[in-house]
Design a protein around this motif. Structure first.
Motif, mmCIF file in Angstrom:
data_model
loop_
_atom_site.group_PDB
_atom_site.id
_atom_site.type_symbol
_atom_site.label_atom_id
_atom_site.label_comp_id
_atom_site.label_asym_id
_atom_site.label_seq_id
_atom_site.Cartn_x
_atom_site.Cartn_y
_atom_site.Cartn_z
ATOM 1 N N MET A 34 0.857 -0.636 -0.263
ATOM 2 C CA MET A 34 -0.075 0.038 0.210
ATOM 3 C C MET A 34 0.969 1.547 -0.475
ATOM 4 S SD MET A 34 -3.392 -0.964 0.128
ATOM 5 C CE MET A 34 -4.480 0.001 0.422
ATOM 6 N N GLY A 35 1.998 1.055 -0.169
ATOM 7 C CA GLY A 35 3.545 2.061 -0.140
ATOM 8 C C GLY A 35 3.713 2.138 1.496
ATOM 9 N N ASP A 36 5.225 2.877 1.596
ATOM 10 C CA ASP A 36 6.080 2.979 2.537
ATOM 11 C C ASP A 36 5.376 4.658 3.327
ATOM 12 O OD1 ASP A 36 7.748 1.560 1.630
ATOM 13 O OD2 ASP A 36 7.180 3.059 -0.209
ATOM 14 N N TYR A 37 4.965 5.243 3.142
ATOM 15 C CA TYR A 37 3.951 6.349 4.327
ATOM 16 C C TYR A 37 2.345 6.515 3.770
ATOM 17 C CZ TYR A 37 8.701 6.842 5.167
ATOM 18 O OH TYR A 37 9.931 7.055 5.488
ATOM 19 N N ALA A 38 1.506 6.917 4.904
ATOM 20 C CA ALA A 38 -0.528 7.331 5.133
ATOM 21 C C ALA A 38 -0.411 7.750 5.582
ATOM 22 C CB ALA A 38 -0.282 5.712 5.379
ATOM 23 N N LYS A 62 -4.179 16.719 -5.689
ATOM 24 C CA LYS A 62 -3.208 18.205 -5.846
ATOM 25 C C LYS A 62 -1.783 17.913 -5.367
ATOM 26 C CE LYS A 62 -6.781 21.131 -4.079
ATOM 27 N NZ LYS A 62 -7.237 21.629 -3.070
ATOM 28 N N ILE A 63 -1.041 16.472 -5.051
ATOM 29 C CA ILE A 63 0.420 16.689 -5.089
ATOM 30 C C ILE A 63 0.615 15.904 -6.259
ATOM 31 C CG2 ILE A 63 2.050 15.855 -3.633
ATOM 32 C CD1 ILE A 63 0.551 15.231 -1.312
ATOM 33 N N SER A 64 2.091 16.312 -6.112
ATOM 34 C CA SER A 64 2.387 15.439 -7.228
ATOM 35 C C SER A 64 3.892 15.006 -7.274
ATOM 36 C CB SER A 64 2.494 15.796 -8.865
ATOM 37 O OG SER A 64 3.145 16.683 -9.117
ATOM 38 N N ASP A 65 5.290 14.674 -6.530
ATOM 39 C CA ASP A 65 6.515 15.185 -6.379
ATOM 40 C C ASP A 65 7.573 13.761 -6.593
ATOM 41 O OD1 ASP A 65 8.175 16.238 -4.734
ATOM 42 O OD2 ASP A 65 8.812 14.252 -4.663
ATOM 43 N N PHE A 68 8.402 9.229 -5.457
ATOM 44 C CA PHE A 68 6.952 8.884 -5.417
ATOM 45 C C PHE A 68 7.053 8.221 -6.133
ATOM 46 C CE2 PHE A 68 7.607 11.624 -1.411
ATOM 47 C CZ PHE A 68 7.852 10.540 -0.795
ATOM 48 N N THR A 69 6.621 6.656 -6.459
ATOM 49 C CA THR A 69 6.544 6.413 -7.782
ATOM 50 C C THR A 69 4.830 6.010 -8.085
ATOM 51 O OG1 THR A 69 6.072 4.630 -6.424
ATOM 52 C CG2 THR A 69 8.279 4.075 -8.421
ATOM 53 N N SER A 70 4.458 6.625 -6.543
ATOM 54 C CA SER A 70 2.580 7.326 -6.703
ATOM 55 C C SER A 70 2.077 7.611 -5.100
ATOM 56 C CB SER A 70 1.684 5.358 -6.814
ATOM 57 O OG SER A 70 1.417 5.316 -5.863
ATOM 58 N N ILE A 71 0.658 8.260 -5.422
ATOM 59 C CA ILE A 71 0.601 9.495 -4.434
ATOM 60 C C ILE A 71 -0.913 8.999 -4.681
ATOM 61 C CG2 ILE A 71 0.150 11.057 -2.918
ATOM 62 C CD1 ILE A 71 3.245 12.214 -4.393
ATOM 63 N N GLN A 72 -1.244 8.412 -3.479
ATOM 64 C CA GLN A 72 -2.729 7.848 -4.478
ATOM 65 C C GLN A 72 -3.616 8.006 -3.024
ATOM 66 O OE1 GLN A 72 -2.141 3.664 -5.923
ATOM 67 N NE2 GLN A 72 -4.124 4.353 -6.068
ATOM 68 N N ALA A 73 -5.475 8.321 -2.668
ATOM 69 C CA ALA A 73 -6.027 8.051 -1.432
ATOM 70 C C ALA A 73 -6.726 6.664 -2.046
ATOM 71 C CB ALA A 73 -7.389 8.839 -1.564
ATOM 72 N N PRO A 76 -9.763 6.583 3.599
ATOM 73 C CA PRO A 76 -9.592 7.796 4.837
ATOM 74 C C PRO A 76 -8.135 8.362 4.806
ATOM 75 C CG PRO A 76 -9.817 6.209 5.926
ATOM 76 C CD PRO A 76 -10.045 5.083 4.672
ATOM 77 N N TYR A 77 -7.012 7.311 3.775
ATOM 78 C CA TYR A 77 -5.269 7.591 4.281
ATOM 79 C C TYR A 77 -4.627 7.973 2.309
ATOM 80 C CZ TYR A 77 -5.733 5.207 7.773
ATOM 81 O OH TYR A 77 -5.894 4.430 9.343
ATOM 82 N N VAL A 78 -3.495 9.457 2.751
ATOM 83 C CA VAL A 78 -3.300 9.012 1.761
ATOM 84 C C VAL A 78 -1.991 8.433 1.471
ATOM 85 C CG1 VAL A 78 -1.706 11.287 0.039
ATOM 86 C CG2 VAL A 78 -4.198 11.522 1.413
ATOM 87 N N ASN A 79 -2.053 7.563 0.509
ATOM 88 C CA ASN A 79 -0.775 6.524 0.374
ATOM 89 C C ASN A 79 0.158 7.147 0.144
ATOM 90 O OD1 ASN A 79 -2.118 5.167 2.548
ATOM 91 N ND2 ASN A 79 -2.416 3.503 0.748
ATOM 92 N N PHE A 80 1.592 7.188 -0.084
ATOM 93 C CA PHE A 80 3.123 7.473 -0.125
ATOM 94 C C PHE A 80 3.828 6.140 -0.710
ATOM 95 C CE2 PHE A 80 2.646 12.405 -0.557
ATOM 96 C CZ PHE A 80 1.741 12.667 0.468
#
Ligand code: ARG
Length: 558
Positions: A34-38, A62-65, A68-73, A76-80
């Motif tokens: 699910m990613g490394d941070y939420a 709104k975020i892109s960077d 990170f290979t993916s930033i998605q909701a 209720p979490y935003v996963n990075f």
């Protein structure tokens, strides 16, 4: 680079929360896929009265960077999800640039006296004193790494009524020659004999008390003996400290405070804290607490009196920000009283005094006791460990150039690491074979791993460039992720005064590196060779530094 901080920065651009708060909220998803941070949106949902899933979706869009290979909701979490190659690249860059300063930080500053080791003269140093020595030493190094100035104090147990007994026993059964030959064992032997004989002949106790009175009154003969006992004991202790590589900034022991206790007693009196109780002078600490004993009925001082004088002295001398006492868990009551009395005297800095307790070492399930002669002789333990290490080297690497030094580092390292790898409050049974075991979760295993890394670097014999250090396989990522964790590990160990956090980390990093070693052809000549060697070097740097923080040497060859 700190990827978590990056997440905090990105989120803070989108939401109206302070960065510290965001940092606290960020979680690690249970499932790594699910990613490394939420970042959970619940807190915002409460403030904005909106559906948390909608908020998460909004932020994620709104975020892109590109770190990170993916930033998605997800709900209720935003996963990075970190770009693995980027993390490897950034981490290796950091470690190779900062070298042994990797993990340094500024979490605080100022003097921190650490009361540690503090054995009692004329007695063999116990396992408890060994624990206090190595735990204190590691805490000192770790605090230094995060900005403090540690002051290592060996508060020798060099005063008290027992020295009257020892003087009496020496006069009855001792002689100079024996003491010179084997000071601690012989002095200890007299002391044990005193207790045996005193059971049959109680008059001996009176003689012991009289000798102590004379010592207190400055009688020349008594003082001479006491000084001599202290000196020969210290010489033996210093031999052990030298083996362990531990040094001290002060040897001000209990006797140093002899002439500094009267002012404390006077102050207690002035402040109306001293009360009489069955002939003794005490400070009452409330109904449910035992009173603190300050003076015996014959007017002589106690352990507590000396510790009060020492605490005041340390405050004046060092103006400390924290004052630590690394001593066995059985002294918890004593240090609690010490703090309470200081507080009653009006010294709020007593809140900055911390007792750092540790668990008990038993042998064959039984408590070790100096009094009953049931002791483990430390110098023997160290010698045995070193000779076992020698044997191993003789078998595995007979042509090693500096065999003696390496055997020493490995043998002593095994003992120290064994002591530090468990939570300090855990009790454990002392088993020499277990201590000098070199396989499994041991110091030598970490040392071997580091020596392996060094040997790969020697074999490659290449200068590592910083150009492109990205690697994309799972084995490399696991190692790099562990390397990136090191600063947080140092922080946690320093906050909890817990060396085992670093020891466990060193074992974990070693295991990850050995998996990497088993699964990746490191020395293949292709365009990633440089990056793979960088990972090897970075691992060696961090393992060496982790071992240093534990007080263990890291030989480059084994
Ligand atoms: N000498 C004491 C013992 O062996 C330990 C001293 C601990 N430090 C202190 N300031 N009381 O039990």
């Amino acid at each position: 680079m700190d990827f978590k901080q990056k997440v905090v920065d990105l989120v803070s651009e989108q939401v109206d929360l302070p960065k510290e708060k965001i940092s606290m909220l960020i979680e690690r998803p249970k499932n790594a896929k699910m990613g490394d941070y939420a970042f959970p949106a619940f807190a915002l949902a409460k403030i904005e009265h909106k559906n948390p899933a909608l908020i998460a979706k909004d932020i994620a869009e709104k975020i892109s960077d590109d770190n990170f290979t993916s930033i998605q909701a997800v709900g209720p979490y935003v996963n990075f999800a970190i770009d693995h190659a980027k993390l490897v690249n950034a981490t290796l860059n950091d470690v190779l640039t900062e070298k042994d300063h990797f993990g340094d930080q500024k979490l605080g500053e100022g003097n921190v006296p650490i009361d540690m080791s503090s054995p009692n003269i004329a007695k063999p140093m116990s396992m408890g004193h060994l624990r206090s020595t190595v735990i204190g030493n590691s805490i000192a190094k770790t605090l230094e790494k995060v900005g403090y100035t540690p002051i290592k104090i060996n508060y020798l147990g060099d005063y008290g009524t027992q020295f009257g007994k020892l003087i009496t026993a020496y006069r009855l059964w001792g002689n100079e020659e024996d003491v010179k030959k084997d000071p601690i064992n012989n002095l200890f032997h007299y002391y044990v004999k005193f207790h045996e004989e005193a059971e049959k002949d109680p008059k001996l106790e009176d003689e012991g008390r009289a000798a102590f009175k004379k010592l207190e009154n400055g009688d020349e003969e008594e003082i001479k003996l006491w000084k001599w006992f202290r000196e020969v004991s210290l010489q033996e202790f210093n031999r052990i400290y030298k083996e362990l590589g531990v040094t001290f900034d002060s040897y001000n022991g209990e006797a140093f405070f002899n002439d500094k206790m009267q002012p404390v007693v006077d102050e207690l009196k002035e402040k109306g804290l001293l009360e009489e109780s069955r002939g003794a002078q005490v400070v009452n600490l409330g109904e449910d607490e035992n009173p603190a004993l300050i003076l015996k009925s014959d007017g002589s001082s106690l352990y507590m009196t000396r510790d009060l004088a020492a605490a005041l002295y340390r405050k004046k001398e060092y103006d400390f920000v924290m004052s630590l006492y690394v001593a066995g868990g059985e002294q918890t009551g004593h240090f609690k009283q010490l703090k309470q009395v200081l507080k009653k005297m009006g010294y709020d800095w007593s809140d900055n005094i911390h007792h750092i307790p540790f668990g008990l070492i038993t042998q064959g399930g039984k408590k070790l006791s100096t009094r009953k002669g049931n002791v483990v002789f430390l110098d023997q333990v160290l010698k045995d460990a070193v000779s076992l290490a020698e044997q191993q080297i003789e078998e595995k690497n007979p042509n090693l150039s500096n065999k003696e030094q390496v055997a020493h580092d490995v043998g002593v390292g095994a003992v120290v690491f064994h002591d530090l790898k468990n939570d300090r409050m855990d009790n454990f049974d002392f088993d020499l074979e277990e201590v000098v075991r070199f396989e499994g979760d041991t110091g030598p295993y970490v040392q071997y791993t580091n020596a392996r890394a060094q040997s790969i670097l020697r074999k490659a014999n290449k200068k590592i460039s910083m150009d492109n250090l990205s690697l994309n396989d799972d084995w490399s990522f696991a190692v790099a992720k562990a390397l990136a964790d090191f600063p947080a590990i140092v922080e946690k160990a320093s906050e909890k005064f817990e060396p085992s956090i670093i020891a466990k980390y060193a074992l974990d990093l070693s295991k990850k590196f050995n998996k990497y070693y088993a699964n990746v052809r490191i020395l293949d000549e292709d365009d990633q060779l440089n990056a793979r060697l960088a990972l090897v070097r970075a691992t060696s740097i961090v393992l060496t530094e982790a071992l240093r923080l534990l007080g263990v040497n890291a030989p480059k060859e084994m």
